[in-house]
Design a protein around this motif. Structure first.
Motif, PDB file in Angstrom:
ATOM      1  N   ASP A 175       0.810  -1.098  -0.038  1.00 28.44           N
ATOM      2  CA  ASP A 175       0.011   0.026   0.133  1.00 28.44           C
ATOM      3  C   ASP A 175       0.892   1.265  -0.035  1.00 28.44           C
ATOM      4  OD1 ASP A 175      -2.842   1.461   0.514  1.00 28.44           O
ATOM      5  OD2 ASP A 175      -1.515   2.209   2.280  1.00 28.44           O
ATOM      6  N   HIS A 178       2.139   1.925  -3.515  1.00 27.42           N
ATOM      7  CA  HIS A 178       1.355   2.321  -4.491  1.00 27.42           C
ATOM      8  C   HIS A 178       1.058   3.748  -4.092  1.00 27.42           C
ATOM      9  CE1 HIS A 178       0.538  -1.178  -6.968  1.00 27.42           C
ATOM     10  NE2 HIS A 178       0.622  -1.971  -6.294  1.00 27.42           N
ATOM     11  N   ARG A 179       0.882   4.123  -3.021  1.00 22.23           N
ATOM     12  CA  ARG A 179       0.592   5.588  -2.515  1.00 22.23           C
ATOM     13  C   ARG A 179       1.720   6.409  -3.110  1.00 22.23           C
ATOM     14  NH1 ARG A 179      -3.533   7.008   0.554  1.00 22.23           N
ATOM     15  NH2 ARG A 179      -4.901   5.314   1.292  1.00 22.23           N
ATOM     16  N   THR A 182       1.492   6.900  -6.600  1.00 23.74           N
ATOM     17  CA  THR A 182       0.264   7.657  -6.885  1.00 23.74           C
ATOM     18  C   THR A 182       0.711   9.327  -6.709  1.00 23.74           C
ATOM     19  OG1 THR A 182      -1.346   6.300  -6.360  1.00 23.74           O
ATOM     20  CG2 THR A 182      -2.201   8.390  -6.121  1.00 23.74           C
ATOM     21  N   VAL A 183       1.281   9.705  -5.559  1.00 23.58           N
ATOM     22  CA  VAL A 183       1.522  10.944  -5.164  1.00 23.58           C
ATOM     23  C   VAL A 183       2.734  11.385  -6.223  1.00 23.58           C
ATOM     24  CG1 VAL A 183       3.065  12.381  -3.498  1.00 23.58           C
ATOM     25  CG2 VAL A 183       1.034  11.004  -2.675  1.00 23.58           C
ATOM     26  N   GLN A 204      -2.886  -3.373  -7.038  1.00 25.29           N
ATOM     27  CA  GLN A 204      -2.931  -2.088  -6.490  1.00 25.29           C
ATOM     28  C   GLN A 204      -4.254  -2.134  -5.454  1.00 25.29           C
ATOM     29  OE1 GLN A 204      -2.972   1.552  -9.094  1.00 25.29           O
ATOM     30  NE2 GLN A 204      -4.964   2.264  -8.154  1.00 25.29           N
ATOM     31  N   GLU A 245      -4.486  10.120   4.390  1.00 25.50           N
ATOM     32  CA  GLU A 245      -3.737   8.835   4.672  1.00 25.50           C
ATOM     33  C   GLU A 245      -4.897   7.686   4.362  1.00 25.50           C
ATOM     34  OE1 GLU A 245      -2.316   6.766   8.641  1.00 25.50           O
ATOM     35  OE2 GLU A 245      -2.261   8.924   8.586  1.00 25.50           O
ATOM     36  N   LEU A 249      -6.848   5.586  -3.527  1.00 30.51           N
ATOM     37  CA  LEU A 249      -5.721   6.061  -4.220  1.00 30.51           C
ATOM     38  C   LEU A 249      -6.364   6.859  -5.590  1.00 30.51           C
ATOM     39  CD1 LEU A 249      -3.329   3.046  -4.648  1.00 30.51           C
ATOM     40  CD2 LEU A 249      -3.403   5.096  -3.028  1.00 30.51           C
ATOM     41  N   LEU A 252      -6.905  10.049  -4.141  1.00 31.73           N
ATOM     42  CA  LEU A 252      -5.824  10.785  -3.637  1.00 31.73           C
ATOM     43  C   LEU A 252      -5.199  11.549  -4.643  1.00 31.73           C
ATOM     44  CD1 LEU A 252      -3.730  11.645  -1.479  1.00 31.73           C
ATOM     45  CD2 LEU A 252      -2.671   9.429  -2.079  1.00 31.73           C
ATOM     46  N   ALA A 275      -0.423  12.208   3.000  1.00 32.02           N
ATOM     47  CA  ALA A 275      -0.580  10.710   2.602  1.00 32.02           C
ATOM     48  C   ALA A 275       0.588   9.606   2.656  1.00 32.02           C
ATOM     49  CB  ALA A 275      -0.887  10.765   1.143  1.00 32.02           C
ATOM     50  N   LEU A 276       1.908  10.227   3.030  1.00 32.16           N
ATOM     51  CA  LEU A 276       2.842   9.293   2.867  1.00 32.16           C
ATOM     52  C   LEU A 276       3.733   9.058   4.039  1.00 32.16           C
ATOM     53  CD1 LEU A 276       4.690  10.319  -0.512  1.00 32.16           C
ATOM     54  CD2 LEU A 276       3.484   8.253  -0.245  1.00 32.16           C
TER      55      LEU A 276
END
Length: 286
Positions: A175, A178-179, A182-183, A204, A245, A249, A252, A275-276
């Motif tokens: 997770d 993948h976050r 995405t960011v 994902q 958080e 995704l 986000l 988010a990270l």
């Protein structure tokens, strides 16, 4: 009540700090850290904060801050408490016998936008003493997170190589990886191919909060029209009750892109950081 408001960004970290200071109990620093004080929940967090602010000994001050952040993270208060801890952390000398505190200090520096604090503590991690303390992969990956937060935008992505190494060593959860992608993608970074390759080995995640149908489309339209206030409100709606958080995704990524499209670059990067940061890799030794 103040902590609940802080989780929702309804009050500032400074406001929560003032309430901790005014209402929190006073207890011996060592007994609070060792859980021998009999305090728990909000009273313990308030006591830890008050003690960290006034404790003169660097080692004990660092232990109090670490204990406060560990407790806050378990109760959804990580981000505001990280910012609250910045003042006390600036009073701690950067020295080899505190190398176990590097992760914590680097994290506090990023959350509070005191990037020099992060750089100075990461520099300590490059010496042999810190490596012998068990920091197998070093600490320079914190510089990549600082860049994502907005510390150093030119050249963009200069520290992403550190993240490739950690991903290949399995230091990111599925997770978390993948976050991260995405960011980075939403912030228009050139995502390194090795990160994609490692991420593609696991599906994902499809969990996390998704808003009702139409919200993300409305968000894109508001951002295209530079409707700043409307965009921010729709971002809050898209992310859901637990913020970046806990967001899906898709929500986000769309939220970060919408903020960038609205020329709210700093807000987009702050959202990426939120988010990270909770799942960012930390040293094996604690």
């Amino acid at each position: 009540a103040a902590e609940s408001a802080a989780r929702l960004n309804a009050i500032s970290p400074d406001a929560l700090a003032a309430i901790y200071t005014a209402l929190g109990p006073t207890a011996n620093a060592q007994t609070i850290v060792s859980d021998a004080s009999g305090l728990s929940g909000a009273p313990r967090r308030a006591a830890l904060f008050k003690a960290a602010e006034t404790e003169p000994a660097p080692m004990m001050k660092a232990q109090l801050i670490r204990a406060l952040l560990d407790d806050a993270r378990e109760h959804g208060l990580s981000f505001p408490v990280l910012r609250m801890a910045a003042r006390a952390t600036t009073q701690i000398p950067i020295q080899p016998d505190l190398s176990w505190f590097i992760d914590t200090a680097a994290e506090i520096g990023i959350a509070s936008a005191n990037y020099k604090m992060t750089y100075d503590w990461v520099a300590l991690g490059q010496n042999a003493g810190a490596k012998n303390a068990g920091a197998k992969d070093g600490y320079t990956h914190w510089l990549a997170l600082a860049d994502i937060a907005g510390a150093n935008l030119e050249p963009q992505g200069q520290h992403l190589r550190e993240l490739e190494v950690l991903a290949q060593r399995g230091r990111f959860t599925a997770d978390g990886l993948h976050r991260l992608i995405t960011v980075l993608d939403a912030l228009q970074y050139m995502v390194p191919i090795p990160l994609w390759e490692v991420a593609n080995r696991s599906p994902q995640p499809s969990t996390g909060y998704l808003p009702e149908t139409g919200v993300l489309t409305e968000l894109q339209q508001a951002a295209s029209k530079k409707e700043f206030g409307h965009t921010v409100l729709l971002v809050m709606k898209a992310l859901g009750p637990t913020g970046a958080e806990g967001a899906n995704l898709i929500a986000l990524g769309d939220s970060i892109r919408a903020l960038k499209r609205s020329d709210l670059e700093a807000d987009a990067r702050r959202l990426g950081l939120e988010a990270l940061i909770a799942t960012w890799p930390r040293a094996a030794a604690k």
